[in-house]
Design a protein around this motif. Structure first.
Motif, PDB file in Angstrom:
ATOM      1  N   LEU A 104       0.864  -1.169   0.000  1.00  0.00           N
ATOM      2  CA  LEU A 104       0.000   0.000   0.000  1.00  0.00           C
ATOM      3  C   LEU A 104       0.908   1.228   0.000  1.00  0.00           C
ATOM      4  N   ASN A 105       1.066   1.849  -1.139  1.00  0.00           N
ATOM      5  CA  ASN A 105       1.989   2.955  -1.308  1.00  0.00           C
ATOM      6  C   ASN A 105       1.244   4.258  -1.038  1.00  0.00           C
ATOM      7  N   ASP A 106       1.572   4.898   0.076  1.00  0.00           N
ATOM      8  CA  ASP A 106       0.932   6.166   0.421  1.00  0.00           C
ATOM      9  C   ASP A 106       1.846   7.355   0.144  1.00  0.00           C
ATOM     10  N   GLY A 107       2.863   7.149  -0.683  1.00  0.00           N
ATOM     11  CA  GLY A 107       3.735   8.237  -1.079  1.00  0.00           C
ATOM     12  C   GLY A 107       5.073   8.264  -0.385  1.00  0.00           C
ATOM     13  N   PHE A 108       5.247   7.451   0.668  1.00  0.00           N
ATOM     14  CA  PHE A 108       6.511   7.447   1.395  1.00  0.00           C
ATOM     15  C   PHE A 108       7.478   6.400   0.869  1.00  0.00           C
ATOM     16  N   ALA A 109       7.016   5.465   0.086  1.00  0.00           N
ATOM     17  CA  ALA A 109       7.868   4.386  -0.394  1.00  0.00           C
ATOM     18  C   ALA A 109       8.054   4.498  -1.897  1.00  0.00           C
ATOM     19  N   LEU A 110       9.265   4.208  -2.348  1.00  0.00           N
ATOM     20  CA  LEU A 110       9.579   4.183  -3.774  1.00  0.00           C
ATOM     21  C   LEU A 110      10.155   2.811  -4.104  1.00  0.00           C
ATOM     22  N   PRO A 111       9.323   1.770  -4.116  1.00  0.00           N
ATOM     23  CA  PRO A 111       9.849   0.413  -4.268  1.00  0.00           C
ATOM     24  C   PRO A 111      10.133   0.072  -5.725  1.00  0.00           C
ATOM     25  N   SER A 112      10.736  -1.081  -5.897  1.00  0.00           N
ATOM     26  CA  SER A 112      10.987  -1.574  -7.245  1.00  0.00           C
ATOM     27  C   SER A 112       9.691  -2.100  -7.845  1.00  0.00           C
ATOM     28  N   ASP A 113       9.757  -2.434  -9.118  1.00  0.00           N
ATOM     29  CA  ASP A 113       8.557  -2.892  -9.819  1.00  0.00           C
ATOM     30  C   ASP A 113       8.161  -4.308  -9.428  1.00  0.00           C
ATOM     31  N   GLU A 114       8.950  -4.980  -8.563  1.00  0.00           N
ATOM     32  CA  GLU A 114       8.595  -6.338  -8.165  1.00  0.00           C
ATOM     33  C   GLU A 114       7.336  -6.366  -7.310  1.00  0.00           C
ATOM     34  N   TYR A 171      -2.353   2.230  -4.437  1.00  0.00           N
ATOM     35  CA  TYR A 171      -2.137   3.577  -3.921  1.00  0.00           C
ATOM     36  C   TYR A 171      -3.348   3.986  -3.101  1.00  0.00           C
ATOM     37  N   GLY A 172      -3.085   4.501  -1.908  1.00  0.00           N
ATOM     38  CA  GLY A 172      -4.155   4.914  -1.018  1.00  0.00           C
ATOM     39  C   GLY A 172      -3.577   5.419   0.280  1.00  0.00           C
ATOM     40  N   VAL A 173      -4.423   5.533   1.289  1.00  0.00           N
ATOM     41  CA  VAL A 173      -3.998   5.981   2.614  1.00  0.00           C
ATOM     42  C   VAL A 173      -4.218   4.853   3.602  1.00  0.00           C
ATOM     43  N   CYS A 174      -3.382   4.819   4.635  1.00  0.00           N
ATOM     44  CA  CYS A 174      -3.450   3.724   5.601  1.00  0.00           C
ATOM     45  C   CYS A 174      -4.701   3.799   6.460  1.00  0.00           C
ATOM     46  N   GLU A 175      -5.276   4.987   6.637  1.00  0.00           N
ATOM     47  CA  GLU A 175      -6.472   5.120   7.465  1.00  0.00           C
ATOM     48  C   GLU A 175      -7.734   4.673   6.740  1.00  0.00           C
ATOM     49  N   GLN A 214      -5.011   4.767  15.787  1.00  0.00           N
ATOM     50  CA  GLN A 214      -6.130   3.872  16.045  1.00  0.00           C
ATOM     51  C   GLN A 214      -6.882   3.552  14.760  1.00  0.00           C
ATOM     52  N   ALA A 215      -7.049   4.529  13.879  1.00  0.00           N
ATOM     53  CA  ALA A 215      -7.738   4.289  12.609  1.00  0.00           C
ATOM     54  C   ALA A 215      -6.965   3.310  11.736  1.00  0.00           C
ATOM     55  N   VAL A 216      -5.629   3.390  11.772  1.00  0.00           N
ATOM     56  CA  VAL A 216      -4.812   2.449  11.003  1.00  0.00           C
ATOM     57  C   VAL A 216      -4.981   1.036  11.538  1.00  0.00           C
TER      58      VAL A 216
END
Length: 265
Positions: free
Chosen positions: A69-79, A84-88, A113-115
């Motif tokens: 779940l990429n919320d903008g803080f991670a830049l992972p490889s294509d594997e 894309y969304g928010v953790c809450e 708590q919402a997470v």
């Protein structure tokens, strides 16, 4: 790579720079060493990882469906299989995953708590949540206060680190059963090399002074209570052997005998 049309906010860029720096790499290297062993014990078929770079690329030899779940803080490889969304407010159906990994995310969340509520929702019955976060008693917490005192705009972690006791309370309120946990990574930021002796000394004499902690918790359904011998939660040091908990069974609505299991003498 970033999602098309998604702009990187300054705080996200600062966090990416910190994780690529020496202190961030030391912490991630220690997490990478530990996490595969815990995943192997749990044997999950589907894994959800919230947006933080625990792995830059999937761990070798994995045989799981692994979603980030990429919320903008991670830049992972294509594997990675990414969403894309928010953790809450996760964009997944209920009871979708066997394991949710929450690596160093709750500290920067306005509503932890919402997470945790979303983690409980997307987990299958008896699923696990594995949480890693910064320890307020470690040397990184001292470094954080120093950067804030200097009003360093390049420092990414503005919120106070989430105390272990508060996290335990949030998990219990949400209905999770605490299974086990430990502290890890004791090296003081700023040293020229990773002091391995500090890892050994810290585990033995000062576990609460680690820079990070790990907690494993299991989803509990009120309508289907868990039955089995569950030991009281205790944060273990790294020198102790990790032991799996007692098997857990479900009691269905048609079960005649619902008496609690007798205590061991």
């Amino acid at each position: 790579m970033q999602h098309p049309g998604r702009q990187s906010r300054p705080r996200e860029r600062r966090a990416a720079i910190w994780w690529n720096g020496r202190s961030g790499r030391l912490l991630l290297d220690r997490a990478r060493d530990m996490l595969p062993r815990w995943i192997e014990r749990l044997q999950p078929e589907t894994i959800l990882q919230l947006g933080q770079p625990v792995f830059w690329g999937l761990p070798p030899g994995h045989e799981h469906t692994w979603v980030l779940l990429n919320d903008g803080f991670a830049l992972p490889s294509d594997e990675y299989l990414q969403a894309y969304g928010v953790c809450e407010a996760m964009p997944f159906a209920a009871m979708r995953f066997d394991l949710v990994i929450v690596p160093f995310c709750l500290t920067r969340m306005a509503n932890p708590q919402a997470v945790l509520e979303e983690c409980w929702r997307v987990l299958r019955p008896e699923g696990h949540v594995l949480i890693m976060d910064f320890n307020p008693g470690g040397s990184l917490s001292v470094v954080r206060r120093w950067h804030l005192w200097r009003r360093d705009r390049a420092w990414p972690w503005l919120r106070p680190f989430l105390p272990l006791g508060r996290l335990r309370g949030l998990l219990e309120e949400q209905g999770f059963v605490l299974r086990e946990g430990r502290y890890f990574q004791y090296t003081v930021p700023g040293l020229r090399r990773n002091a391995q002796w500090m890892e050994l000394v810290g585990d033995r004499w000062w576990p609460a002074g680690a820079n990070a902690y790990l907690i494993l918790a299991q989803r509990r359904d009120p309508e289907r209570p868990l039955v089995g011998a569950v030991r009281s939660f205790k944060v273990r040091s790294g020198r102790q052997n990790v032991r799996s908990e007692a098997p857990v069974a479900y009691v269905g609505p048609d079960t005649e005998n619902t008496a609690p299991c007798p205590k061991k003498s």
